[in-house]
Design a protein around this motif. Structure first.
Motif, mmCIF file in Angstrom:
data_model
loop_
_atom_site.group_PDB
_atom_site.id
_atom_site.type_symbol
_atom_site.label_atom_id
_atom_site.label_comp_id
_atom_site.label_asym_id
_atom_site.label_seq_id
_atom_site.Cartn_x
_atom_site.Cartn_y
_atom_site.Cartn_z
ATOM 1 N N VAL A 54 -9.000 0.005 -3.212
ATOM 2 C CA VAL A 54 -8.582 -0.869 -4.309
ATOM 3 C C VAL A 54 -8.043 -0.034 -5.463
ATOM 4 C CG1 VAL A 54 -10.294 -2.605 -3.669
ATOM 5 C CG2 VAL A 54 -10.854 -0.947 -5.452
ATOM 6 N N ASP A 55 -7.083 -0.601 -6.165
ATOM 7 C CA ASP A 55 -6.545 0.046 -7.354
ATOM 8 C C ASP A 55 -6.238 -1.035 -8.381
ATOM 9 O OD1 ASP A 55 -5.214 3.148 -7.685
ATOM 10 O OD2 ASP A 55 -4.704 1.650 -9.214
ATOM 11 N N VAL A 56 -6.594 -0.784 -9.622
ATOM 12 C CA VAL A 56 -6.384 -1.770 -10.674
ATOM 13 C C VAL A 56 -4.902 -1.909 -11.016
ATOM 14 C CG1 VAL A 56 -6.631 -0.157 -12.610
ATOM 15 C CG2 VAL A 56 -7.320 -2.566 -12.889
ATOM 16 N N GLN A 57 -4.089 -0.905 -10.671
ATOM 17 C CA GLN A 57 -2.657 -0.950 -10.941
ATOM 18 C C GLN A 57 -1.936 -1.537 -9.730
ATOM 19 O OE1 GLN A 57 -1.246 2.796 -13.121
ATOM 20 N NE2 GLN A 57 -3.141 3.529 -12.178
ATOM 21 N N GLY A 58 -1.353 -2.723 -9.918
ATOM 22 C CA GLY A 58 -0.712 -3.414 -8.810
ATOM 23 C C GLY A 58 0.418 -2.629 -8.179
ATOM 24 N N ASP A 59 1.229 -1.941 -8.994
ATOM 25 C CA ASP A 59 2.351 -1.179 -8.433
ATOM 26 C C ASP A 59 1.857 0.013 -7.620
ATOM 27 O OD1 ASP A 59 1.428 -0.024 -10.858
ATOM 28 O OD2 ASP A 59 3.295 1.085 -11.111
ATOM 29 N N VAL A 60 0.743 0.616 -8.051
ATOM 30 C CA VAL A 60 0.173 1.736 -7.303
ATOM 31 C C VAL A 60 -0.331 1.243 -5.947
ATOM 32 C CG1 VAL A 60 -1.713 3.421 -7.252
ATOM 33 C CG2 VAL A 60 -0.391 3.080 -9.353
ATOM 34 N N ALA A 61 -1.005 0.081 -5.955
ATOM 35 C CA ALA A 61 -1.490 -0.480 -4.693
ATOM 36 C C ALA A 61 -0.331 -0.797 -3.751
ATOM 37 C CB ALA A 61 -2.316 -1.736 -4.972
ATOM 38 N N ASP A 62 0.749 -1.334 -4.292
ATOM 39 C CA ASP A 62 1.913 -1.662 -3.461
ATOM 40 C C ASP A 62 2.502 -0.414 -2.812
ATOM 41 O OD1 ASP A 62 1.670 -4.343 -4.069
ATOM 42 O OD2 ASP A 62 3.208 -4.317 -5.645
ATOM 43 N N ARG A 63 2.624 0.657 -3.593
ATOM 44 C CA ARG A 63 3.208 1.885 -3.052
ATOM 45 C C ARG A 63 2.286 2.522 -2.008
ATOM 46 N NH1 ARG A 63 5.210 2.578 -8.448
ATOM 47 N NH2 ARG A 63 3.410 3.857 -9.013
ATOM 48 N N ALA A 64 0.980 2.448 -2.251
ATOM 49 C CA ALA A 64 0.031 2.994 -1.270
ATOM 50 C C ALA A 64 0.117 2.224 0.041
ATOM 51 C CB ALA A 64 -1.384 2.939 -1.834
ATOM 52 N N ARG A 65 0.210 0.917 -0.051
ATOM 53 C CA ARG A 65 0.300 0.082 1.151
ATOM 54 C C ARG A 65 1.569 0.411 1.942
ATOM 55 N NH1 ARG A 65 0.482 -4.282 -1.350
ATOM 56 N NH2 ARG A 65 -1.778 -4.626 -1.543
ATOM 57 N N ALA A 66 2.695 0.570 1.224
ATOM 58 C CA ALA A 66 3.958 0.893 1.883
ATOM 59 C C ALA A 66 3.901 2.277 2.533
ATOM 60 C CB ALA A 66 5.102 0.828 0.871
ATOM 61 N N ALA A 67 3.280 3.233 1.857
ATOM 62 C CA ALA A 67 3.184 4.594 2.400
ATOM 63 C C ALA A 67 2.325 4.621 3.661
ATOM 64 C CB ALA A 67 2.616 5.539 1.348
ATOM 65 N N LEU A 68 1.231 3.909 3.645
ATOM 66 C CA LEU A 68 0.365 3.848 4.828
ATOM 67 C C LEU A 68 1.115 3.242 6.017
ATOM 68 C CD1 LEU A 68 -2.823 2.733 2.928
ATOM 69 C CD2 LEU A 68 -2.723 4.749 4.415
ATOM 70 N N ALA A 69 1.928 2.230 5.737
ATOM 71 C CA ALA A 69 2.723 1.619 6.812
ATOM 72 C C ALA A 69 3.748 2.615 7.356
ATOM 73 C CB ALA A 69 3.417 0.357 6.297
ATOM 74 N N ARG A 70 4.433 3.343 6.451
ATOM 75 C CA ARG A 70 5.422 4.331 6.901
ATOM 76 C C ARG A 70 4.771 5.426 7.746
ATOM 77 N NH1 ARG A 70 7.203 3.937 1.589
ATOM 78 N NH2 ARG A 70 6.140 5.888 1.061
ATOM 79 N N ALA A 71 3.529 5.785 7.373
ATOM 80 C CA ALA A 71 2.822 6.852 8.096
ATOM 81 C C ALA A 71 2.223 6.366 9.406
ATOM 82 C CB ALA A 71 1.733 7.435 7.209
ATOM 83 N N GLY A 72 2.299 5.055 9.652
ATOM 84 C CA GLY A 72 1.743 4.507 10.885
ATOM 85 C C GLY A 72 0.225 4.487 10.901
ATOM 86 N N ILE A 73 -0.389 4.440 9.722
ATOM 87 C CA ILE A 73 -1.854 4.429 9.615
ATOM 88 C C ILE A 73 -2.360 2.994 9.689
ATOM 89 C CG2 ILE A 73 -3.827 5.002 8.160
ATOM 90 C CD1 ILE A 73 -2.415 7.464 9.195
ATOM 91 N N THR A 74 -3.263 2.756 10.590
ATOM 92 C CA THR A 74 -3.895 1.440 10.696
ATOM 93 C C THR A 74 -5.361 1.552 10.266
ATOM 94 O OG1 THR A 74 -4.471 1.842 13.015
ATOM 95 C CG2 THR A 74 -2.360 0.745 12.573
ATOM 96 N N GLY A 75 -5.967 0.394 10.070
ATOM 97 C CA GLY A 75 -7.380 0.399 9.697
ATOM 98 C C GLY A 75 -7.620 0.562 8.216
ATOM 99 N N VAL A 76 -6.587 0.341 7.375
ATOM 100 C CA VAL A 76 -6.730 0.423 5.920
ATOM 101 C C VAL A 76 -6.245 -0.878 5.294
ATOM 102 C CG1 VAL A 76 -6.119 1.629 3.795
ATOM 103 C CG2 VAL A 76 -6.370 2.920 5.924
ATOM 104 N N ARG A 77 -7.083 -1.453 4.471
ATOM 105 C CA ARG A 77 -6.741 -2.647 3.694
ATOM 106 C C ARG A 77 -6.571 -2.217 2.241
ATOM 107 N NH1 ARG A 77 -11.033 -7.651 2.814
ATOM 108 N NH2 ARG A 77 -9.713 -9.024 1.540
ATOM 109 N N VAL A 78 -5.412 -2.492 1.642
ATOM 110 C CA VAL A 78 -5.130 -2.101 0.259
ATOM 111 C C VAL A 78 -5.120 -3.351 -0.613
ATOM 112 C CG1 VAL A 78 -3.545 -0.909 -1.296
ATOM 113 C CG2 VAL A 78 -3.703 -0.197 1.104
ATOM 114 N N GLU A 79 -5.886 -3.323 -1.692
ATOM 115 C CA GLU A 79 -5.985 -4.473 -2.586
ATOM 116 C C GLU A 79 -5.764 -4.040 -4.033
ATOM 117 O OE1 GLU A 79 -6.408 -7.588 -1.810
ATOM 118 O OE2 GLU A 79 -6.939 -7.440 0.317
ATOM 119 N N ALA A 80 -5.016 -4.841 -4.779
ATOM 120 C CA ALA A 80 -4.927 -4.673 -6.225
ATOM 121 C C ALA A 80 -6.116 -5.412 -6.823
ATOM 122 C CB ALA A 80 -3.616 -5.242 -6.754
ATOM 123 N N ALA A 81 -7.078 -4.674 -7.330
ATOM 124 C CA ALA A 81 -8.323 -5.285 -7.796
ATOM 125 C C ALA A 81 -9.013 -4.361 -8.784
ATOM 126 C CB ALA A 81 -9.254 -5.573 -6.606
#
Length: 354
Positions: free
Chosen positions: A123-150
């Motif tokens: 979780v990250d309180v900064q919504g844009d940071v959470a969005d970029r982390a989610r996109a990076a994990l997808a590009r890296a092909g990493i599964t098993g991670v849930r990213v939340e802006a919270a």
């Protein structure tokens, strides 16, 4: 690239950092550059872009990669890899365990956790940071991670966890985290102490121990709440008006890690300890501030003391002598009990030993 990754592991292991075989494989497998697609800032503020010749060499250095600034103040980054390794080893993650990460950052730490076999919620309180982390994990092909802006204080979505890791400097442990921790679980978090953020490990019993020294970007909101046991904030500018009250007394000048051990002990024994800069000296120094911050004393790595008041000087000398007389205990020897202070659980009754 294989040579760069191999050298990367050597850099992380420098100065005795331990890497288990599983963690070494995770660092070797996860492409760090995928998590900084727009480049980053170095510690000195200089910008490194993907097109720059030194980009990959800088990515695979043992250093923090700053990815978001508020003016000149870093507010999001990929942490120093050796520090990440120490914290992950302290977390002791096992395949199949559920892990909550407070502070998604670039997503790189979550990727390492997932590669270790964990089921991760970050979780990250900064919504844009959470969005970029989610996109990076997808590009890296990493599964098993849930990213939340919270809000990290509440821990985000409902759930219970075997492990909780915090990647932002906090003033204490959120009670919401301990409520979500399963029996036998562990929290690893950098908690403010005398101007630093040493990493602590704590379990459901409320007992905490020190993992290592560290410095982190500070959280905001309840996670940064001041309390009656808080140390003073470091002075905004260099201390002036200091005079030598004690010459070097130890016959040696402490190396950086030992000096941090002294610093930690002084903060455990006295609530007016923090750090400060002094004109003519490059490193920050252990400082004892007087009431109202009008006077101060600093302890030098060689045991000498500079001060602007007799009272501060006496306190600084007593703290340094106490630590030395106890055999220079390392930071890792300290233990504390977590107790409620406002919205947080904070270390109380620091002691040396089991």
């Amino acid at each position: 690239m294989e040579d760069a990754r191999r050298h990367y592991l050597d850099l992380i292991r420098h100065d005795g950092v331990r890497l288990s075989p599983a963690l070494a494989r995770a660092f070797a497998a996860v492409a760090r550059e995928v998590f900084v697609p727009d480049g980053f800032h170095r510690r000195d503020g200089s910008r490194v872009l993907p097109a720059d010749p030194e980009f990959l060499r800088s990515v695979y250095s043992n250093d923090v990669l700053v990815t978001k600034l508020n003016g000149r103040q870093p507010i999001s980054s990929s942490s120093q890899p050796s520090l990440m390794a120490i914290m992950l080893e302290a977390l002791d993650v096992r395949p199949g365990q559920r892990v909550l990460e407070i502070g998604a950052g670039t997503g790189y730490n979550a990727a390492l956790l997932a590669t270790l076999g964990a089921d991760v919620t970050t979780v990250d309180v900064q919504g844009d940071v959470a969005d970029r982390a989610r996109a990076a994990l997808a590009r890296a092909g990493i599964t098993g991670v849930r990213v939340e802006a919270a809000d990290g204080y509440t821990g985000g979505p409902d759930g219970e966890y075997d492990r909780i890791i915090v990647t932002v400097g906090v003033a204490g442990i959120s009670p919401f985290w301990t409520e979500r921790l399963l029996p036998g679980g562990r929290i690893v978090a950098p908690v403010e102490h005398a101007g630093m953020h040493p990493v602590l490990a704590a379990g459901v019993s409320g007992e905490a121990s020190v993992v290592c020294p560290a410095g982190f970007m500070s959280a905001a909101g309840p996670l940064a709440a001041r309390h009656e046991g808080s140390h003073p904030q470091p002075p905004a500018g260099p201390l002036t008006g200091l005079e030598e009250v004690s010459r070097p007394r130890w016959g040696v000048s402490l190396e950086a890690l030992a000096y941090r051990d002294l610093w930690f002990a002084a903060g455990a024994w006295h609530r007016r300890v923090t750090y400060a800069s002094v004109p003519g000296r490059e490193q920050s120094l252990l400082a004892v501030l007087g009431d109202g911050d009008r006077h101060a004393a600093v302890v030098l790595p060689d045991g000498g003391v500079l001060a602007s008041s007799d009272r501060c000087a006496a306190v600084a000398l007593a703290l340094a002598d106490r630590w030395w007389s106890l055999g220079r205990p390392p930071m890792s020897a300290w233990r504390a009990t977590l107790a409620q202070a406002g919205p947080l659980l904070v270390p109380r009754d620091w002691r040396i030993g089991p």
